[in-house]
Design an enzyme around this catalytic site. Sequence first.
Site, PDB file in Angstrom:
ATOM      1  N   ILE A 126      18.440  -0.260   7.975  1.00 26.68           N
ATOM      2  CA  ILE A 126      18.698  -1.666   8.256  1.00 26.68           C
ATOM      3  C   ILE A 126      17.842  -2.505   7.319  1.00 26.68           C
ATOM      4  O   ILE A 126      16.667  -2.199   7.100  1.00 26.68           O
ATOM      5  CB  ILE A 126      18.446  -2.013   9.738  1.00 26.68           C
ATOM      6  CG1 ILE A 126      18.870  -3.457  10.025  1.00 26.68           C
ATOM      7  CG2 ILE A 126      17.004  -1.762  10.140  1.00 26.68           C
ATOM      8  CD1 ILE A 126      19.016  -3.759  11.508  1.00 26.68           C
ATOM      9  N   ILE A 137      12.198  -1.320   3.018  1.00 23.03           N
ATOM     10  CA  ILE A 137      13.325  -0.773   3.781  1.00 23.03           C
ATOM     11  C   ILE A 137      13.133   0.719   4.037  1.00 23.03           C
ATOM     12  O   ILE A 137      13.189   1.538   3.112  1.00 23.03           O
ATOM     13  CB  ILE A 137      14.662  -1.029   3.058  1.00 23.03           C
ATOM     14  CG1 ILE A 137      14.809  -2.515   2.719  1.00 23.03           C
ATOM     15  CG2 ILE A 137      15.819  -0.537   3.922  1.00 23.03           C
ATOM     16  CD1 ILE A 137      14.670  -3.460   3.896  1.00 23.03           C
ATOM     17  N   THR A 138      12.916   1.062   5.292  1.00 28.40           N
ATOM     18  CA  THR A 138      12.800   2.457   5.697  1.00 28.40           C
ATOM     19  C   THR A 138      14.141   3.164   5.518  1.00 28.40           C
ATOM     20  O   THR A 138      15.187   2.603   5.848  1.00 28.40           O
ATOM     21  CB  THR A 138      12.361   2.547   7.171  1.00 28.40           C
ATOM     22  OG1 THR A 138      11.096   1.909   7.322  1.00 28.40           O
ATOM     23  CG2 THR A 138      12.246   4.001   7.617  1.00 28.40           C
ATOM     24  N   GLU A 179      13.881  -1.952  19.347  1.00 28.65           N
ATOM     25  CA  GLU A 179      13.105  -1.611  18.158  1.00 28.65           C
ATOM     26  C   GLU A 179      11.610  -1.711  18.442  1.00 28.65           C
ATOM     27  O   GLU A 179      10.837  -0.823  18.071  1.00 28.65           O
ATOM     28  CB  GLU A 179      13.473  -2.545  17.005  1.00 28.65           C
ATOM     29  CG  GLU A 179      12.622  -2.340  15.762  1.00 28.65           C
ATOM     30  CD  GLU A 179      12.978  -3.274  14.618  1.00 28.65           C
ATOM     31  OE1 GLU A 179      12.195  -3.349  13.654  1.00 28.65           O
ATOM     32  OE2 GLU A 179      14.029  -3.929  14.687  1.00 28.65           O
TER      33      GLU A 179
END
Length: 389
Positions: free
Chosen positions: A126, A160-161, A244
Amino acid sequence: MKRTLFDTEHDDYRTSIRTFLSKEVVPQYPDWEVDGIVPRTLFTRLGALGALGIPVPQEYGGAGIHDFRYSVVLHEEAAAAGVSPALLGPALHTDICLPYLLSLADDEQKDRWLPGLASGELIAAIAMTEPGTGSDLSGIRTRAVRDGDHYVVEGAKTFITNGINADIVITAVRTGPHPHRGLSLLAVERDTVGFTRGRRLHKVGMHAQDTAELAFTEARVPRANLLGAEGTGFAELTRNLAQERLSIAVMGLAQATAALSWTLTYVRERHAFGRPIGAQQTVSHKLAELVTATDVAQQYIDRCVSDLNDGTLTAPDAAKAKWWCTELQGSVVDACVQLHGGYGYMLDQPIARAWADGRVSRIYGGTTEIMKEIIGRSLDLDPTAAAGR
């Protein structure tokens, strides 16, 4: 204190996850830290175990079970094994990305993506954060302009993971001028023309987890990849942030608990002045404080998990969990490093790696300061603001 959160099926799942980690992750983990990324095979192996598709409906290859306790088990076992960074990508895939696709994707999108996401053949990410925008979603500048059957996307994302590994990037884009109602969500696929990945970022810790910069230069994304309705992105992002933030809180507390376990073993075995250092009053009192703090936090987290499963977890309560448990993680792990003495500063010791890995938990998913702002706003301390709404 005895925990009552889990049932027999969760205990069985814990055993399978513990076995998987010991065989498939722990031996390879040092190499992944050097590489700065986990192999895609980690996702497919977790998919084969059933760990990635628990909430995915059975017709798409999942178990169709909406129960966050399975995620808690994965986080706790990864922390106990000292390999949490390697499991952060899979956790983001399931805890954070899948809820958007399960709630927003239409039938065609579900047919296209959910089977691969459940099996691990497709990896999700995401993309919200931008180089000039942190926790403020209303400041997102990446734009998507309609052009026939496509959106033309221009902009950049950072931190961004799964940014390198990802096949599907749920991307927050601006489709209108309103700070909130002008945001939409597009699923950008790996082979999209104009979509590029920049450098893999080198971090203080979390070395086995890939974090990347993403760029969109006249990237043409089919309108068929729009998730939900245009202009509803802000509402969808804020709706899913509670899970989250609870996920991050669970990870933080699990890592604090693991660090404390390692330290209790160390102070029992390490001797000074003719007896275990744990028997020294200064050490035993410090450990008493840490054990009490983690036990109390665990009860709150378990209640939040139950509320999430019931659909009653509020954004302020998730914010409380996130800031409290990540700050607690920092103080517990730091104290445990101190109690290890010089060995606590050696990178071949899990406590040292946990110290470096854990610092970011107070930043990502919304900083501690943002969490306090969310909680403060929920208290209705400004009657004039309430009257203006």
